[in-house]
Design a protein around this motif. Structure first.
Motif, PDB file in Angstrom:
ATOM      1  N   PHE A   1       0.838  -1.193   0.000  1.00 37.23           N
ATOM      2  CA  PHE A   1       0.000   0.000   0.000  1.00 37.23           C
ATOM      3  C   PHE A   1       0.877   1.249   0.000  1.00 37.23           C
ATOM      4  O   PHE A   1       1.950   1.262   0.607  1.00 37.23           O
TER       5      PHE A   1
ATOM      6  N   TYR B   1       0.513   5.403   0.993  1.00 40.78           N
ATOM      7  CA  TYR B   1      -0.274   6.455   1.622  1.00 40.78           C
ATOM      8  C   TYR B   1       0.541   7.746   1.593  1.00 40.78           C
ATOM      9  O   TYR B   1       1.760   7.744   1.514  1.00 40.78           O
TER      10      TYR B   1
ATOM     11  N   GLN C   1       0.885  11.367   3.866  1.00 45.61           N
ATOM     12  CA  GLN C   1       0.539  11.949   5.160  1.00 45.61           C
ATOM     13  C   GLN C   1       0.939  13.410   5.191  1.00 45.61           C
ATOM     14  O   GLN C   1       2.099  13.771   4.973  1.00 45.61           O
TER      15      GLN C   1
ATOM     16  N   LEU D   1      -3.766  11.071   6.871  1.00 45.52           N
ATOM     17  CA  LEU D   1      -3.311   9.932   6.088  1.00 45.52           C
ATOM     18  C   LEU D   1      -4.288   9.686   4.943  1.00 45.52           C
ATOM     19  O   LEU D   1      -5.464   9.407   5.165  1.00 45.52           O
TER      20      LEU D   1
ATOM     21  N   PHE E   1      -5.076   7.443   1.479  1.00 50.06           N
ATOM     22  CA  PHE E   1      -4.781   6.260   0.678  1.00 50.06           C
ATOM     23  C   PHE E   1      -4.471   6.688  -0.751  1.00 50.06           C
ATOM     24  O   PHE E   1      -5.165   7.515  -1.338  1.00 50.06           O
TER      25      PHE E   1
ATOM     26  N   LEU F   1       4.135   7.161   2.755  1.00 51.70           N
ATOM     27  CA  LEU F   1       4.295   5.937   3.528  1.00 51.70           C
ATOM     28  C   LEU F   1       3.962   4.718   2.687  1.00 51.70           C
ATOM     29  O   LEU F   1       2.974   4.704   1.959  1.00 51.70           O
TER      30      LEU F   1
END
Lengths: 112, 113
Positions: free
Chosen positions: A33, A35, A37, A43, A45, A91
């Motif tokens: 995944f 992400y 931030q 956060l 997606f 992330l």
């Protein structure tokens, strides 16, 4: 087990330049995944791969962002023509069969 | 669409005091719920998860959370906080069959002496 590895830890680019962020998931994890931030948005997606196949990229800004997973050992997030609003911590996370997410430390992107 | 609300952006508690961080979710089906913690200069780490069964789940470092379907809540608790618990805590929802995790905005916890 080194965990999820993200490189670089920090990246500084000029406006309009390209940025490529790397993620090495935990060996044996089937899902990866990405992400983003920020303080303002929290956060968000971006995209998700399962067994290297892109499953859901509904969070990706369509025009300048792309993600790939050419093999089981790494995924890349590429941002073309970076803009100041792209500044964030990106992330990467991977998960195993029990669907628990393991996160990397993130890449802090600063667009000047 | 599902969503997660953490109504308290910042919480300050004294060391040794009890703690509750609130989480409300919006989802009509059965949710999978998680609490993650982000310590300074560290990656996000799982504290605990709830899939089904006993509504009170135990996590690491003395944390627990209670699921309430009637209240659509998944509050995090700890009986006695330590200064090292200072961090940002995220409540997270995922629905069965969909691997998109929805994060709350996070609650920044500060533990003071």
């Amino acid at each position: 087990n080194a965990g999820v590895i993200q490189t670089p830890r920090h990246k500084v680019t000029g406006k309009g330049q390209e940025a490529t962020l790397w993620c090495e998931p935990i060996s044996g994890h089937s899902a990866v995944f990405w992400y983003r931030q920020t303080i303002v948005q929290g956060l968000e997606f971006l995209t998700y791969f399962r067994n290297q196949a892109p499953i859901d990229d509904s969070g990706m800004p369509k025009e300048r962002f792309s993600a790939q997973m050419p093999n089981q050992s790494h995924s890349t997030l590429k941002i073309q023509s970076t803009q100041p609003q792209d500044s964030a911590v990106y992330l990467c996370a991977s998960s195993s069969f029990d669907e628990r997410l393991f996160f990397g430390h993130g890449t802090k992107l600063s667009v000047l | 669409a599902q969503s997660v609300t953490q109504p308290d952006a910042r919480v300050t508690v004294s060391e040794g005091a009890s703690l509750q961080l609130r989480c409300k979710y919006s989802y009509s089906g059965t949710p999978y719920l998680f609490w993650y913690v982000q310590y300074p200069r560290q990656g996000l780490q799982l504290l605990l998860k709830y899939y089904s069964g006993d509504p009170v789940v135990q996590g690491v470092n003395g944390f627990e959370a209670e699921f309430s379907k009637s209240n659509s809540s998944f509050h995090l608790r700890k009986a006695s906080v330590h200064w090292s618990d200072s961090a940002v805590y995220f409540c997270v929802l995922r629905r069965a069959g969909n691997y998109k995790y929805v994060f709350g905005a996070g609650t920044r916890l500060k533990v003071i002496a």
